[in-house]
Motif scaffolding. Sequence first.
Motif, mmCIF file in Angstrom:
data_model
loop_
_atom_site.group_PDB
_atom_site.id
_atom_site.type_symbol
_atom_site.label_atom_id
_atom_site.label_comp_id
_atom_site.label_asym_id
_atom_site.label_seq_id
_atom_site.Cartn_x
_atom_site.Cartn_y
_atom_site.Cartn_z
ATOM 1 N N ASP A 201 4.442 8.955 1.277
ATOM 2 C CA ASP A 201 4.263 10.405 1.313
ATOM 3 C C ASP A 201 3.018 10.807 0.528
ATOM 4 O OD1 ASP A 201 4.430 13.150 1.200
ATOM 5 O OD2 ASP A 201 6.532 13.223 0.620
ATOM 6 N N LEU A 202 1.971 11.143 1.225
ATOM 7 C CA LEU A 202 0.722 11.515 0.564
ATOM 8 C C LEU A 202 0.891 12.769 -0.278
ATOM 9 C CD1 LEU A 202 -2.291 11.036 0.128
ATOM 10 C CD2 LEU A 202 -2.736 12.323 2.230
ATOM 11 N N ARG A 203 1.730 13.703 0.158
ATOM 12 C CA ARG A 203 1.933 14.933 -0.619
ATOM 13 C C ARG A 203 2.541 14.631 -1.978
ATOM 14 N NH1 ARG A 203 5.400 18.365 3.499
ATOM 15 N NH2 ARG A 203 6.319 16.287 3.648
ATOM 16 N N LEU A 204 3.503 13.721 -2.028
ATOM 17 C CA LEU A 204 4.084 13.324 -3.311
ATOM 18 C C LEU A 204 3.019 12.670 -4.187
ATOM 19 C CD1 LEU A 204 6.480 12.847 -5.230
ATOM 20 C CD2 LEU A 204 6.859 10.672 -4.031
ATOM 21 N N ALA A 205 2.240 11.782 -3.603
ATOM 22 C CA ALA A 205 1.190 11.111 -4.372
ATOM 23 C C ALA A 205 0.221 12.114 -4.980
ATOM 24 C CB ALA A 205 0.447 10.129 -3.479
ATOM 25 N N GLU A 206 -0.174 13.111 -4.202
ATOM 26 C CA GLU A 206 -1.129 14.098 -4.694
ATOM 27 C C GLU A 206 -0.533 15.002 -5.763
ATOM 28 O OE1 GLU A 206 -2.228 15.975 -1.049
ATOM 29 O OE2 GLU A 206 -3.899 14.598 -0.657
ATOM 30 N N SER A 207 0.793 15.188 -5.734
ATOM 31 C CA SER A 207 1.424 16.118 -6.664
ATOM 32 C C SER A 207 1.672 15.521 -8.048
ATOM 33 C CB SER A 207 2.755 16.611 -6.088
ATOM 34 O OG SER A 207 3.744 15.594 -6.114
ATOM 35 N N CYS A 208 1.772 14.193 -8.152
ATOM 36 C CA CYS A 208 2.206 13.627 -9.432
ATOM 37 C C CYS A 208 1.402 12.437 -9.914
ATOM 38 C CB CYS A 208 3.694 13.257 -9.375
ATOM 39 S SG CYS A 208 4.101 11.916 -8.242
ATOM 40 N N THR A 209 0.351 12.037 -9.193
ATOM 41 C CA THR A 209 -0.443 10.893 -9.632
ATOM 42 C C THR A 209 -1.930 11.239 -9.624
ATOM 43 O OG1 THR A 209 -0.717 9.903 -7.431
ATOM 44 C CG2 THR A 209 1.275 9.315 -8.652
ATOM 45 N N SER A 210 -2.686 10.456 -10.356
ATOM 46 C CA SER A 210 -4.130 10.672 -10.430
ATOM 47 C C SER A 210 -4.915 9.477 -9.901
ATOM 48 C CB SER A 210 -4.539 10.952 -11.886
ATOM 49 O OG SER A 210 -4.079 9.925 -12.735
ATOM 50 N N ARG A 211 -4.198 8.532 -9.286
ATOM 51 C CA ARG A 211 -4.860 7.356 -8.719
ATOM 52 C C ARG A 211 -4.047 6.898 -7.524
ATOM 53 N NH1 ARG A 211 -5.180 1.585 -11.920
ATOM 54 N NH2 ARG A 211 -6.113 0.323 -10.258
ATOM 55 N N THR A 212 -4.745 6.565 -6.447
ATOM 56 C CA THR A 212 -4.080 6.144 -5.219
ATOM 57 C C THR A 212 -4.552 4.756 -4.832
ATOM 58 O OG1 THR A 212 -3.919 8.418 -4.425
ATOM 59 C CG2 THR A 212 -3.706 6.675 -2.787
ATOM 60 N N VAL A 213 -3.599 3.851 -4.680
ATOM 61 C CA VAL A 213 -3.880 2.490 -4.220
ATOM 62 C C VAL A 213 -3.235 2.326 -2.850
ATOM 63 C CG1 VAL A 213 -3.528 0.027 -4.665
ATOM 64 C CG2 VAL A 213 -3.954 1.595 -6.581
ATOM 65 N N ARG A 214 -4.050 2.078 -1.849
ATOM 66 C CA ARG A 214 -3.532 1.913 -0.483
ATOM 67 C C ARG A 214 -3.423 0.427 -0.151
ATOM 68 N NH1 ARG A 214 -3.325 6.446 2.697
ATOM 69 N NH2 ARG A 214 -4.329 8.322 1.836
ATOM 70 N N ILE A 215 -2.303 0.084 0.493
ATOM 71 C CA ILE A 215 -2.046 -1.292 0.902
ATOM 72 C C ILE A 215 -1.837 -1.329 2.405
ATOM 73 C CG2 ILE A 215 -0.408 -3.215 0.746
ATOM 74 C CD1 ILE A 215 0.088 -2.600 -2.080
ATOM 75 N N ALA A 216 -2.426 -2.330 3.055
ATOM 76 C CA ALA A 216 -2.220 -2.573 4.486
ATOM 77 C C ALA A 216 -2.262 -4.069 4.730
ATOM 78 C CB ALA A 216 -3.286 -1.874 5.322
ATOM 79 N N ASP A 217 -1.320 -4.555 5.505
ATOM 80 C CA ASP A 217 -1.271 -5.978 5.865
ATOM 81 C C ASP A 217 -1.328 -6.884 4.645
ATOM 82 O OD1 ASP A 217 -1.199 -5.307 8.591
ATOM 83 O OD2 ASP A 217 -3.389 -5.126 8.643
#
Length: 235
Positions: A201-217
Motif C-alpha cells: 500500500d503506497l498510501r500507507l508507506a507515504e503516511s508513516c515512513t520517510s524511506r521506500t525500498v522496492r522489491i521485485a523478483d
Amino acid sequence: MTTPVIELREVGRRYDDGPPALHDVTLTVRPGEAVAILGPSGSGKSTLLNLIAGLDRPDAGTVTVDGVRVDRLGEAGSALYRRSKVGMVFQFFNLLDDLTVTDNVVLPARLAGMGRGQADRRARELLETLGIDRHARTYPGRLSGGERQRVAVARALMNRPPLLLADEPTGALDTAAGQDVGRLLADLNADGQTVVVVTHDLRLAESCTSRTVRIADGGITEDVRSHAVAPEALR
C-alpha cells in the motif's frame, strides 16, 4: 555514524528448486528510520521480513539486527532474540481472544521473565499512550479492528525493542482505521522508534515512513528517501 539497527549483506534465499525468493540483497537501516518495504505478492518482501525477524535463515549472506547475527541463531536463540530485539505487528492482529487486552499486552514481558507488577505498569503506560487504556479489561473480540491493531502495537512494544516490524498492518482494516494506524506508526517513529513496514500500500508507506525500498523478483530495485528523513538516521 551510528551502528545500524538492520544490516543485510548479499543475502539470498531459495526454496526447493524454484527461482530465488531473494538474491544478493544488501540493506542498511539506521536508528530512527521509518522504512517501507514495497512490492507485489511474490516479490520477496515477506521472505525479507522473515529473515529479519529470525523466522527463517538465508542460504547466503549475513543478517545482523542490533548487533546480533540473526542468521547464526538456533531455535532457542531466535526465540530469545525476538523477545528482546524485535516487536512484530501482523495483518490479522494475532491476539488471544480468551485473554483481556492487558493480559495480551503483558504476555511478551512475562515470557521474558518480567514480574507481574512491573509488566502491568508497563502495559498501563503503553495503553494510555496509544489511547486505549479504557479497554484494559476488555476482551479483543469486543474491539474494532483499529483498536485491536493498537493493542497489537502495544504488545509489540512491551519489551522496548529497538526494531518494530509491521507486516501489512492495515490489510484487514477499513480506510479510516488504516489511516489511524498509519498516523500511530508515524507518531511512534517521531518519538524515536525504528520502524520497518512491509506493505503493498503506497498510501500507507507515504503516511508513516520517510524511506521506500522496492522489491521485485527477489531483488531491491529502488531505495529512495523522502525529504522527511529522521535526523538520527543521518548521523
